[in-house]
Design a protein around this motif. Structure first.
Motif, PDB file in Angstrom:
ATOM      1  N   PHE A 125       7.275  12.730   0.795  1.00  0.00           N
ATOM      2  CA  PHE A 125       6.193  11.385   0.265  1.00  0.00           C
ATOM      3  C   PHE A 125       6.371  11.435  -0.859  1.00  0.00           C
ATOM      4  O   PHE A 125       6.006  11.984  -1.878  1.00  0.00           O
ATOM      5  CB  PHE A 125       4.990  12.167   0.426  1.00  0.00           C
ATOM      6  N   PRO A 126       6.667  10.255  -1.867  1.00  0.00           N
ATOM      7  CA  PRO A 126       6.660   9.728  -3.321  1.00  0.00           C
ATOM      8  C   PRO A 126       5.273   9.992  -4.228  1.00  0.00           C
ATOM      9  O   PRO A 126       4.444   9.960  -3.816  1.00  0.00           O
ATOM     10  CB  PRO A 126       6.564   8.550  -3.315  1.00  0.00           C
ATOM     11  N   TRP A 127       5.407  11.195  -4.682  1.00  0.00           N
ATOM     12  CA  TRP A 127       4.640  11.550  -5.731  1.00  0.00           C
ATOM     13  C   TRP A 127       3.533  11.107  -5.573  1.00  0.00           C
ATOM     14  O   TRP A 127       2.136  11.077  -5.404  1.00  0.00           O
ATOM     15  CB  TRP A 127       4.733  12.763  -6.804  1.00  0.00           C
ATOM     16  N   PRO A 128       3.262   9.580  -5.481  1.00  0.00           N
ATOM     17  CA  PRO A 128       2.279   8.775  -6.471  1.00  0.00           C
ATOM     18  C   PRO A 128       1.492   8.124  -5.218  1.00  0.00           C
ATOM     19  O   PRO A 128       0.682   8.697  -5.240  1.00  0.00           O
ATOM     20  CB  PRO A 128       2.858   7.039  -7.474  1.00  0.00           C
ATOM     21  N   GLN A 129       2.449   7.870  -4.541  1.00  0.00           N
ATOM     22  CA  GLN A 129       1.165   7.950  -3.134  1.00  0.00           C
ATOM     23  C   GLN A 129       1.194   9.611  -2.224  1.00  0.00           C
ATOM     24  O   GLN A 129      -0.085   9.033  -1.499  1.00  0.00           O
ATOM     25  CB  GLN A 129       2.149   7.136  -1.929  1.00  0.00           C
ATOM     26  N   ALA A 130       1.142  10.558  -2.599  1.00  0.00           N
ATOM     27  CA  ALA A 130       1.028  11.740  -2.024  1.00  0.00           C
ATOM     28  C   ALA A 130      -0.519  11.910  -2.149  1.00  0.00           C
ATOM     29  O   ALA A 130      -1.007  12.353  -1.833  1.00  0.00           O
ATOM     30  CB  ALA A 130       2.202  12.757  -2.632  1.00  0.00           C
ATOM     31  N   PHE A 131      -1.114  11.229  -3.905  1.00  0.00           N
ATOM     32  CA  PHE A 131      -2.268  11.955  -3.422  1.00  0.00           C
ATOM     33  C   PHE A 131      -3.473  11.031  -2.412  1.00  0.00           C
ATOM     34  O   PHE A 131      -4.446  11.660  -2.222  1.00  0.00           O
ATOM     35  CB  PHE A 131      -2.375  11.203  -5.592  1.00  0.00           C
ATOM     36  N   GLY A 132      -2.405   9.844  -2.404  1.00  0.00           N
ATOM     37  CA  GLY A 132      -3.387   8.900  -1.876  1.00  0.00           C
ATOM     38  C   GLY A 132      -3.213   9.593  -0.262  1.00  0.00           C
ATOM     39  O   GLY A 132      -4.777   9.201   0.191  1.00  0.00           O
ATOM     40  N   VAL A 133      -2.160   9.487   0.324  1.00  0.00           N
ATOM     41  CA  VAL A 133      -2.450  10.230   1.541  1.00  0.00           C
ATOM     42  C   VAL A 133      -3.049  11.679   1.769  1.00  0.00           C
ATOM     43  O   VAL A 133      -4.290  11.270   2.693  1.00  0.00           O
ATOM     44  CB  VAL A 133      -1.076  10.125   1.869  1.00  0.00           C
ATOM     45  N   ALA A 134      -3.103  12.582   0.957  1.00  0.00           N
ATOM     46  CA  ALA A 134      -3.346  13.606   0.747  1.00  0.00           C
ATOM     47  C   ALA A 134      -5.434  13.316   0.596  1.00  0.00           C
ATOM     48  O   ALA A 134      -6.019  14.124   1.562  1.00  0.00           O
ATOM     49  CB  ALA A 134      -2.765  14.536  -0.940  1.00  0.00           C
ATOM     50  N   GLY A 135      -5.021  12.976   0.041  1.00  0.00           N
ATOM     51  CA  GLY A 135      -7.141  12.726  -0.477  1.00  0.00           C
ATOM     52  C   GLY A 135      -7.482  12.034   0.814  1.00  0.00           C
ATOM     53  O   GLY A 135      -8.617  12.420   1.284  1.00  0.00           O
ATOM     54  N   ALA A 136      -6.872  11.237   1.673  1.00  0.00           N
ATOM     55  CA  ALA A 136      -7.773  10.997   2.792  1.00  0.00           C
ATOM     56  C   ALA A 136      -7.816  11.866   4.194  1.00  0.00           C
ATOM     57  O   ALA A 136      -8.637  11.734   4.800  1.00  0.00           O
ATOM     58  CB  ALA A 136      -6.643   9.072   3.452  1.00  0.00           C
TER      59      ALA A 136
END
Lengths: 173, 131
Positions: A76-87
């Motif tokens: 997971f690229p870090w910027p997207q990782a935050f979004g996916v983890a949040g979801a």
């Protein structure tokens, strides 16, 4: 069962086995169950490689044992990782909360791997999964005894895209 | 009186999500364990009404933890919550003494239905919280 030793992904596909397709179905099912619908269809790429570079990415690995043995790698690229983890965790994460982000990503990986193992059972294959291991990126070297092939799938849920790769061992473990 | 639960999962995310759903159902989360060993240490001390148990955990697996918990207390109510939906795994857990088996992710209504089956006298039919 896939007891044939040293068989390649291509050979397995020819015998009617499609671990990549099973993996994609499992990932789609897991993402849908979390309400993370994808905007575009998954892109399937098969590449033969011994290592996978994942710089600047959060990554999770899950070991597979049995009729399909090897390693599942989620990147997971870090910027997207935050979004996916949040979801996944149903909460938002900010800077300094990378450990919590990795934990949520590991839970997503566990979910997808669990669904994949269930799908494999429906196809007559016995597969066990190990606990997910999360980390901050770098090079992954597949520690298999046989020739390693990586099957890579790009997924793009609304919360942020990520990639998963399946490294297959040549032998049943 | 609220049902008291011990949540066992190696993932902090999963522990949080499971706790939230159970609390919505009026349960009191009296313990969180991130491993089988922690669960076995906490169970006799906390004496929960039931345990939710993950299967894929490092060191001690959920199945091993389940067997150890049932050896410690044969009347323990253990609800397995896992991403694994394989029939073989489900049957192994039921054989080892699991009361119910839920596949992740699960809906609040499903949890309520399972709790009602496990504790028919303590889960009241109402839209509101009551375990």
């Amino acid at each position: 069962m896939i007891p044939e030793q040293g068989s390649s992904l291509g050979e397995r596909a020819a015998r009617g086995r499609d671990p990549g397709g099973t993996l994609v179905r499992a990932a789609e099912k897991a993402l849908a169950s979390l309400g993370l619908a994808r905007d575009e269809p998954a892109r399937l790429k098969i590449a033969v490689q011994q290592t996978l570079q994942a710089p600047g990415a959060a990554r999770v690995t899950v070991a597979l044992r049995g009729d399909v043995s090897g390693l599942l790698l989620f990147s997971f690229p870090w910027p997207q990782a935050f979004g996916v983890a949040g979801a996944v965790a149903q909460q938002s994460f900010g800077p300094g909360e990378e450990e919590l982000v990795l934990d949520a990503l590991a839970e997503l990986a566990n979910l997808i791997a669990g669904y994949a193992a269930t799908e494999f059972e429906r196809e007559g294959l016995e597969v066990e999964i190990g606990p997910p291991a999360a980390g901050g990126g770098g090079e992954i070297r597949h520690a298999s005894s046989g020739a390693a092939e990586a099957l890579r799938v790009s997924l793009e849920p609304a919360a942020g895209g990520f990639e998963l790769a399946l490294f297959l061992n040549g032998q049943r473990t | 009186m609220a049902l008291r639960v011990l949540v066992v999962d190696d993932s902090a995310t999963a522990r949080g999500l499971i706790s939230r759903v159970l609390q919505q159902q009026g349960c009191e989360v009296v313990g969180l364990a991130s491993s089988g060993a922690e669960a076995l240490e906490a169970y006799p001390r906390i004496k929960p009404d039931f345990v939710t148990l993950d299967l894929v955990m490092p060191q001690m697996t959920g199945q091993e933890t389940l067997r150890a918990l049932k050896a410690q207390d044969p009347s323990a109510v253990v609800i397995v919550i896992s991403s694994l939906g394989m029939m073989k795994t489900v049957m192994e857990c039921v054989k080892a003494g699991a009361s119910y088996y839920l596949v992740k992710p699960f809906k609040s209504e499903k949890v309520r239905a399972v709790l009602k089956k496990c504790f028919p006298d303590r889960v009241v039919e109402t839209e509101e919280v009551v375990c």
